[in-house]
Write an enzyme that holds these catalytic residues in place. Sequence first.
Site, short mmCIF file in Angstrom:
data_model
loop_
_atom_site.label_atom_id
_atom_site.label_comp_id
_atom_site.label_asym_id
_atom_site.label_seq_id
_atom_site.Cartn_x
_atom_site.Cartn_y
_atom_site.Cartn_z
N HIS A 155 -96.15 -33.18 18.94
CA HIS A 155 -94.79 -32.84 19.37
C HIS A 155 -94.53 -31.34 19.36
O HIS A 155 -95.02 -30.61 18.51
CB HIS A 155 -93.76 -33.54 18.47
N ILE B 129 -115.20 -28.91 22.04
CA ILE B 129 -114.98 -30.31 21.70
C ILE B 129 -114.72 -30.47 20.20
O ILE B 129 -115.29 -29.79 19.36
CB ILE B 129 -116.21 -31.15 22.14
#
Length: 217
Positions: free
Chosen positions: A141, A171
């Site tokens: 968020h 990654i």
Amino acid sequence: MTELIIIGAGGHAAELNEYINYAPCQSEAQQIKIKGFLDDNAKSYEAYQFTAPYLGSINEHIIAKDTCYLMAIANLKYRRPIIERFLAKGAKFISFIHKTALVSPSAVIGEGSIIGPNVNLGPNVKIGEFNLINSRCSLGHDTRVGNFNFISPNVCFSGFTTIGHENLFGINSVTIPQITIGNNNKIAAGMVIDQNVKDDSTVFYRFKEKVIAVPKK
């Protein structure tokens, strides 16, 4: 029906080809047909089983005004210059959101960005233009992402992370909450970013310490 030319004919272009043909984007109204692929190296095209033809080199391409484009070149050295050159000539870019991505209704995604399979975009996430958010990434968020970033698979940004422009995230790299990362940085695979990073840095370190917590009896 949106007709699309993909810039690049390497591995990421092959992934996009399959995303579009076998798992359409989230918007049912935006049906996409791939017209073909551009690459200065024709041998790149020959290495994959594309469903549309090779259309020639990037440098010699004449912009098709009735066609949209997606950038499928991962290398940050080339992404922005090619995109800006195409935009200057009148090219129109679209964004692509894979059908399996979980995108909050309050998330904002800029022009030309690609959201891969099983990506999670949380509440109030804002993604700028021409970003590549690879498969299984999670953006917590209130995360903010600038423009022209390449975010590899399995990258996780905790809540309130702020990312600048033209960064490469390897990654499995992650941030803790409220981290700010500037521009033109390279974050190596598996890094845990627990402090702010300014500009033009490479973040890589070896884990020298192993801690095992043993419960008290």
